[in-house]
Design a protein around this motif. Structure first.
Motif, PDB file in Angstrom:
ATOM      1  N   SER A 103       8.400  71.297 -80.247  1.00 16.78           N
ATOM      2  CA  SER A 103       7.268  70.867 -81.194  1.00 16.78           C
ATOM      3  C   SER A 103       7.031  69.327 -80.597  1.00 16.78           C
ATOM      4  O   SER A 103       6.112  68.696 -81.229  1.00 16.78           O
ATOM      5  CB  SER A 103       7.452  70.953 -82.663  1.00 16.78           C
ATOM      6  N   ASP A 104       7.840  68.756 -79.775  1.00 17.85           N
ATOM      7  CA  ASP A 104       7.631  67.201 -79.345  1.00 17.85           C
ATOM      8  C   ASP A 104       6.760  67.073 -78.378  1.00 17.85           C
ATOM      9  O   ASP A 104       7.046  66.317 -77.373  1.00 17.85           O
ATOM     10  CB  ASP A 104       9.026  66.720 -79.315  1.00 17.85           C
ATOM     11  N   LEU A 105       5.563  67.677 -78.630  1.00 11.31           N
ATOM     12  CA  LEU A 105       4.618  67.388 -77.456  1.00 11.31           C
ATOM     13  C   LEU A 105       3.674  66.136 -77.706  1.00 11.31           C
ATOM     14  O   LEU A 105       3.571  65.762 -78.757  1.00 11.31           O
ATOM     15  CB  LEU A 105       3.498  68.647 -77.456  1.00 11.31           C
ATOM     16  N   PRO A 106       3.401  65.496 -76.432  1.00 10.57           N
ATOM     17  CA  PRO A 106       2.646  64.301 -76.780  1.00 10.57           C
ATOM     18  C   PRO A 106       1.135  64.560 -77.194  1.00 10.57           C
ATOM     19  O   PRO A 106       0.622  65.690 -76.944  1.00 10.57           O
ATOM     20  CB  PRO A 106       2.431  63.636 -75.316  1.00 10.57           C
ATOM     21  N   LEU A 107       0.632  63.565 -77.987  1.00  9.29           N
ATOM     22  CA  LEU A 107      -0.673  63.992 -78.700  1.00  9.29           C
ATOM     23  C   LEU A 107      -1.836  63.896 -77.725  1.00  9.29           C
ATOM     24  O   LEU A 107      -1.764  63.139 -76.952  1.00  9.29           O
ATOM     25  CB  LEU A 107      -0.809  63.070 -79.848  1.00  9.29           C
ATOM     26  N   PRO A 108      -2.736  64.686 -77.578  1.00  7.48           N
ATOM     27  CA  PRO A 108      -3.924  64.914 -76.783  1.00  7.48           C
ATOM     28  C   PRO A 108      -4.700  63.427 -77.104  1.00  7.48           C
ATOM     29  O   PRO A 108      -5.057  63.109 -78.200  1.00  7.48           O
ATOM     30  CB  PRO A 108      -4.548  66.052 -76.988  1.00  7.48           C
ATOM     31  N   LYS A 109      -5.471  62.917 -76.017  1.00  5.96           N
ATOM     32  CA  LYS A 109      -6.294  61.828 -76.272  1.00  5.96           C
ATOM     33  C   LYS A 109      -7.740  62.286 -76.487  1.00  5.96           C
ATOM     34  O   LYS A 109      -8.432  61.704 -77.321  1.00  5.96           O
ATOM     35  CB  LYS A 109      -6.408  60.835 -75.026  1.00  5.96           C
ATOM     36  N   ASP A 110      -7.751  63.590 -75.955  1.00  6.59           N
ATOM     37  CA  ASP A 110      -9.192  64.197 -75.998  1.00  6.59           C
ATOM     38  C   ASP A 110      -9.277  64.913 -77.352  1.00  6.59           C
ATOM     39  O   ASP A 110      -8.294  65.770 -77.782  1.00  6.59           O
ATOM     40  CB  ASP A 110      -9.512  65.219 -74.925  1.00  6.59           C
ATOM     41  N   PRO A 111     -10.191  64.453 -78.323  1.00  2.35           N
ATOM     42  CA  PRO A 111     -10.055  65.319 -79.623  1.00  2.35           C
ATOM     43  C   PRO A 111     -10.377  66.775 -79.558  1.00  2.35           C
ATOM     44  O   PRO A 111     -10.212  67.495 -80.556  1.00  2.35           O
ATOM     45  CB  PRO A 111     -11.135  64.595 -80.322  1.00  2.35           C
ATOM     46  N   SER A 112     -10.999  67.109 -78.557  1.00  2.86           N
ATOM     47  CA  SER A 112     -11.345  68.711 -78.323  1.00  2.86           C
ATOM     48  C   SER A 112     -10.100  69.335 -78.016  1.00  2.86           C
ATOM     49  O   SER A 112     -10.280  70.720 -78.312  1.00  2.86           O
ATOM     50  CB  SER A 112     -12.385  68.852 -77.278  1.00  2.86           C
ATOM     51  N   VAL A 113      -9.122  68.967 -77.804  1.00  2.00           N
ATOM     52  CA  VAL A 113      -7.712  69.525 -77.473  1.00  2.00           C
ATOM     53  C   VAL A 113      -6.856  69.739 -78.765  1.00  2.00           C
ATOM     54  O   VAL A 113      -6.652  68.586 -79.308  1.00  2.00           O
ATOM     55  CB  VAL A 113      -6.934  68.838 -76.444  1.00  2.00           C
ATOM     56  N   THR A 114      -6.430  71.048 -79.088  1.00  4.66           N
ATOM     57  CA  THR A 114      -5.747  71.003 -80.418  1.00  4.66           C
ATOM     58  C   THR A 114      -4.388  71.681 -79.942  1.00  4.66           C
ATOM     59  O   THR A 114      -4.101  72.486 -78.777  1.00  4.66           O
ATOM     60  CB  THR A 114      -6.433  71.788 -81.208  1.00  4.66           C
ATOM     61  N   ILE A 115      -3.338  71.219 -80.658  1.00  7.07           N
ATOM     62  CA  ILE A 115      -1.756  71.729 -80.317  1.00  7.07           C
ATOM     63  C   ILE A 115      -1.584  72.540 -81.499  1.00  7.07           C
ATOM     64  O   ILE A 115      -1.978  72.623 -82.555  1.00  7.07           O
ATOM     65  CB  ILE A 115      -0.997  70.436 -80.457  1.00  7.07           C
TER      66      ILE A 115
ATOM     67  N   TYR B  47      -5.194  67.016 -69.946  1.00  2.00           N
ATOM     68  CA  TYR B  47      -4.296  66.848 -71.164  1.00  2.00           C
ATOM     69  C   TYR B  47      -2.689  66.799 -70.422  1.00  2.00           C
ATOM     70  O   TYR B  47      -1.883  66.241 -70.446  1.00  2.00           O
ATOM     71  CB  TYR B  47      -4.281  67.718 -72.277  1.00  2.00           C
ATOM     72  N   LEU B  48      -2.729  67.977 -69.682  1.00  5.43           N
ATOM     73  CA  LEU B  48      -1.246  68.389 -69.182  1.00  5.43           C
ATOM     74  C   LEU B  48      -0.891  67.433 -68.105  1.00  5.43           C
ATOM     75  O   LEU B  48       0.352  67.123 -68.053  1.00  5.43           O
ATOM     76  CB  LEU B  48      -1.359  69.840 -68.399  1.00  5.43           C
ATOM     77  N   PHE B  49      -1.735  66.901 -67.423  1.00  3.54           N
ATOM     78  CA  PHE B  49      -1.300  65.853 -66.084  1.00  3.54           C
ATOM     79  C   PHE B  49      -1.574  64.455 -66.647  1.00  3.54           C
ATOM     80  O   PHE B  49      -1.507  63.696 -65.856  1.00  3.54           O
ATOM     81  CB  PHE B  49      -2.197  66.275 -65.030  1.00  3.54           C
ATOM     82  N   GLY B  50      -1.649  64.015 -67.870  1.00  5.54           N
ATOM     83  CA  GLY B  50      -1.419  62.794 -68.196  1.00  5.54           C
ATOM     84  C   GLY B  50      -2.559  62.291 -69.243  1.00  5.54           C
ATOM     85  O   GLY B  50      -2.115  61.076 -69.782  1.00  5.54           O
ATOM     86  N   LYS B  51      -3.355  62.856 -69.705  1.00  7.19           N
ATOM     87  CA  LYS B  51      -4.438  62.330 -70.379  1.00  7.19           C
ATOM     88  C   LYS B  51      -3.943  62.864 -71.741  1.00  7.19           C
ATOM     89  O   LYS B  51      -4.492  63.571 -72.738  1.00  7.19           O
ATOM     90  CB  LYS B  51      -5.918  62.932 -70.193  1.00  7.19           C
ATOM     91  N   ASN B  52      -2.596  62.046 -72.364  1.00  3.60           N
ATOM     92  CA  ASN B  52      -2.046  62.022 -73.667  1.00  3.60           C
ATOM     93  C   ASN B  52      -1.590  60.831 -74.072  1.00  3.60           C
ATOM     94  O   ASN B  52      -1.397  59.733 -73.225  1.00  3.60           O
ATOM     95  CB  ASN B  52      -1.092  63.576 -73.547  1.00  3.60           C
ATOM     96  N   MET B  53      -1.275  60.716 -75.223  1.00  4.73           N
ATOM     97  CA  MET B  53      -0.712  59.422 -75.720  1.00  4.73           C
ATOM     98  C   MET B  53       0.480  58.774 -75.036  1.00  4.73           C
ATOM     99  O   MET B  53       0.564  57.534 -75.115  1.00  4.73           O
ATOM    100  CB  MET B  53      -0.333  59.447 -77.265  1.00  4.73           C
ATOM    101  N   ALA B  54       1.500  59.605 -74.490  1.00  6.03           N
ATOM    102  CA  ALA B  54       2.661  59.453 -73.816  1.00  6.03           C
ATOM    103  C   ALA B  54       2.284  59.081 -72.322  1.00  6.03           C
ATOM    104  O   ALA B  54       3.254  58.523 -71.633  1.00  6.03           O
ATOM    105  CB  ALA B  54       3.596  60.364 -74.092  1.00  6.03           C
ATOM    106  N   SER B  55       0.916  59.376 -71.813  1.00  6.47           N
ATOM    107  CA  SER B  55       0.793  59.347 -70.447  1.00  6.47           C
ATOM    108  C   SER B  55       1.760  59.968 -69.436  1.00  6.47           C
ATOM    109  O   SER B  55       2.025  59.868 -68.537  1.00  6.47           O
ATOM    110  CB  SER B  55       0.640  57.794 -69.903  1.00  6.47           C
TER     111      SER B  55
END
Length: 284
Positions: A199-211, A141-149
């Motif tokens: 709070s403006d963090l990109p949303l995770p692609k993996d549903p197991s990751v929660t913000i 998630y931290l290194f790019g597996k998020n909605m904003a890549s």
């Protein structure tokens, strides 16, 4: 007498498709083709140069991050020889201020921060396979597996939580945090997020990751070195709770659940690792 007739001059031959003008047209076509080829070549070279510059920048970023690990900071004040040997990477971490220092622990007021969190497989918080899987999920998630890549900076520590403090709000610098879930059978690992996102963090692609947002709180913290095991943590939690029973200024909150912070990468020697166990407290 024969008449001498002068031949009338031939009219100039019309320039047809095979005359000189078509030759000039062919030359112009060749020039256009050459120009197009040069343009394509220039574009290829420009793209190659851009890719090289990007790869060089990524390499430079990796070197910069490696240097942060190779030359750790000493941001914590040592209270013992064990703490003097501890070191942490020169990365952003959770902001706090020390309210009180005792021989066995210190009291900190921690500012609010955001984490990316996932539930760990297995029933223990420090099982190697479970920890590795959870770490990889959060690192992705931290290194790019998020909605904003988007690639975000590493922070410290990683938190492992035992329990779900009721004061946390559902929303998203470093330790890794590990904690135990409400049913007591699952642990949770968290990465602290870089503060610049808020709070403006990109949303995770993996549903197991929660913000989540962790609100401001006061905690009692005991630091220790070495490798972390479940039995060791259980003993350290008991000792910390016993020590806090004698504190006249702060007492453990009724719903306080154990939290472990780990500041170092896996290749760090055990004696120079910094680990912390924390319990949320309130003013007496």
């Amino acid at each position: 007498m024969a008449l001498m007739c002068s031949a009338s001059p031939r009219p100039p031959r019309a320039i047809g498709a095979r005359g000189r003008r078509p030759a000039r047209t062919a030359v112009a076509a060749d020039a256009r083709a050459t120009g197009a080829a040069e343009a394509r070549a220039s574009l290829v070279l420009a793209l190659a140069a851009q890719a090289l510059a990007a790869s060089q920048q990524r390499a430079a970023d990796l070197i910069t991050e490696a240097v942060k690990y190779a030359f750790p900071s000493r941001r914590f004040e040592a209270r013992s020889l064990e703490e003097a040997l501890m070191s942490v990477p020169d990365l952003e971490t959770v902001p706090f201020r020390v309210l009180k220092r005792e021989a066995e622990y210190e009291i900190r007021e921690v500012e609010s921060y955001y984490v990316a969190e996932t539930t760990m497989p297995g029933r223990t918080g420090f099982d190697f396979n479970g920890s590795s899987q959870s770490f990889n999920v959060l690192a992705s998630y931290l290194f790019g597996k998020n909605m904003a890549s988007e690639q975000m900076e590493m922070t410290t520590p990683v938190f492992i939580r035992n329990g779900e403090p009721s004061g946390e709000k559902m929303d998203m610098t470093t330790p890794v945090i590990t904690k135990k879930s409400d049913d007591g059978n699952k642990w949770k690992m968290s990465f602290v997020m870089p503060s610049k996102y808020g709070s403006d963090l990109p949303l995770p692609k993996d549903p197991s990751v929660t913000i989540k947002e962790v609100p401001t709180k006061i905690v009692a913290v005991a630091a220790f070195s070495g490798l972390v095991t479940d039995d060791d943590i259980s003993q350290r939690e008991s000792r910390l709770r016993e020590a806090l029973q004698k504190d006249t200024q702060f007492q453990v909150k009724n719903d306080s659940m154990m939290e472990i912070a780990q500041y170092n990468p896996p290749f760090t020697l055990p004696f120079s690792r910094r680990n912390e166990i924390a319990l949320e407290v309130k003013r007496a």
